[in-house]
Design an enzyme around this catalytic site. Structure first.
Site, mmCIF file in Angstrom:
data_model
loop_
_atom_site.group_PDB
_atom_site.id
_atom_site.type_symbol
_atom_site.label_atom_id
_atom_site.label_comp_id
_atom_site.label_asym_id
_atom_site.label_seq_id
_atom_site.Cartn_x
_atom_site.Cartn_y
_atom_site.Cartn_z
ATOM 1 N N SER A 1 -8.052 50.257 3.533
ATOM 2 C CA SER A 1 -6.765 50.370 2.831
ATOM 3 C C SER A 1 -6.674 49.362 1.700
ATOM 4 O O SER A 1 -7.336 48.321 1.704
ATOM 5 C CB SER A 1 -5.609 50.138 3.802
HETATM 6 N N1 SAH Z 1 -7.379 50.156 9.187
HETATM 7 C C1 SAH Z 1 -8.555 50.523 8.453
HETATM 8 C C2 SAH Z 1 -8.341 51.702 7.516
HETATM 9 C C3 SAH Z 1 -8.643 52.884 8.233
HETATM 10 S S1 SAH Z 1 -8.772 54.436 7.479
HETATM 11 C C4 SAH Z 1 -9.174 49.370 7.703
HETATM 12 O O1 SAH Z 1 -8.591 48.272 7.711
HETATM 13 O O2 SAH Z 1 -10.254 49.546 7.160
HETATM 14 C C5 SAH Z 1 -8.229 55.359 8.894
HETATM 15 C C6 SAH Z 1 -9.157 55.363 10.074
HETATM 16 O O3 SAH Z 1 -8.477 56.045 11.121
HETATM 17 C C7 SAH Z 1 -10.453 56.112 9.822
HETATM 18 O O4 SAH Z 1 -11.540 55.283 10.087
HETATM 19 C C8 SAH Z 1 -10.365 57.270 10.808
HETATM 20 O O5 SAH Z 1 -11.617 57.645 11.347
HETATM 21 C C9 SAH Z 1 -9.445 56.723 11.871
HETATM 22 N N2 SAH Z 1 -8.771 57.732 12.711
HETATM 23 C C10 SAH Z 1 -8.221 58.906 12.343
HETATM 24 N N3 SAH Z 1 -7.714 59.559 13.410
HETATM 25 C C11 SAH Z 1 -7.954 58.751 14.503
HETATM 26 C C12 SAH Z 1 -7.705 58.869 15.899
HETATM 27 N N4 SAH Z 1 -7.108 59.947 16.435
HETATM 28 N N5 SAH Z 1 -8.087 57.859 16.699
HETATM 29 C C13 SAH Z 1 -8.717 56.761 16.200
HETATM 30 N N6 SAH Z 1 -8.994 56.598 14.899
HETATM 31 C C14 SAH Z 1 -8.624 57.582 14.054
#
Ligand code: SAH
Length: 227
Positions: free
Chosen positions: A71
């Protein structure tokens, strides 16, 4: 905790660019000094691929592989501020669950601010890479797991706050059920196509959550099942 001292190979340049980022966050409305300090202390370049490291302190999202993104720092700071400020004087935020570990950066920032962080990721390679980053930075207060976050992490709950870092069409009831009485669930809610509203849902027993809308955001989708 001084992470800077633990990492080798960081020149003054990255420290200076980091301070510039903090000034930008401050002028965009991030006020909490503990959050700003955490944004200085956590080396974002350790959570992106080497080829993108030189862009780590720009205020933008970056690709982390598997079609996912780390993000934008402003959004990480804003969500962290919402978490920290969601506590009460007699009930400070202690245990936080993040859904969507991604690179691990948001979890690492939270780990500077609260005693216990739990984080779930549905893509195995990202989950393992994030765990390696936590290990190499010797961050000890994050428990991470490769799992679908749709049902939360019930045997570790309830949590003072749950932060979802992927776009939810609607907030799953299973997650709301793992928030403590008076606690919050924070995350982007809305359709993938048009973008989402960063929302704070405050949870009370036997009542629907009280929802506050904070900002317009754009996140990758919250998907069911493991990738
Ligand atoms: N917080 C992260 C940004 C993540 S992007 C950072 O600091 O880098 C969103 C993430 O959510 C992705 O890696 C995606 O694979 C994950 N995601 C999406 N749906 C999900 C679910 N049901 N359970 C766990 N992770 C999930």
């Amino acid at each position: 905790m001084n992470m800077e001292a633990r990492i080798r190979g960081i020149g003054m340049t990255s420290h200076r660019t980091r301070l510039r980022l903090i000034e930008r966050l401050r002028s965009n409305g991030i006020r909490d000094e503990s959050v700003l300090q955490a944004m200085v202390d956590v080396p974002r370049h350790c959570f992106v691929d080497e080829a993108l490291a030189s862009r780590s302190y720009e205020d933008c999202a970056l690709p982390i592989g598997e079609g996912q993104t780390i993000s934008q720092p402003y959004v990480v700071a804003l969500m962290s501020e919402l978490v920290v400020n969601s506590g009460y004087p007699d009930q400070p935020v202690k245990r936080v669950l993040e859904i969507g570990t991604g690179s691990g950066y948001q979890a690492a920032v939270l780990a500077e601010l609260v005693p216990e962080v739990y984080t779930l990721e549905r893509i195995r390679s990202l989950s393992h890479k994030a765990q390696r980053a936590f290990n190499s930075l010797r961050i000890r207060n994050i428990k991470s797991r490769y799992a679908d976050g749709f049902d939360g992490w019930s045997d570790q709950g309830p949590f003072d706050a749950i932060i979802v870092t992927a776009a939810m069409e609607t907030i799953p009831d299973a997650l709301l059920a793992q928030v403590k009485e008076g606690g919050v669930l924070i995350g982007p809610v809305g359709p993938q196509a048009t973008g989402q509203t960063l929302s704070v849902a405050r949870c009370f027993a036997d009542k629907p959550p009280r929802i506050r809308q904070v900002a317009n955001v754009k996140f990758v989708p919250f998907l069911r099942g493991c990738g």
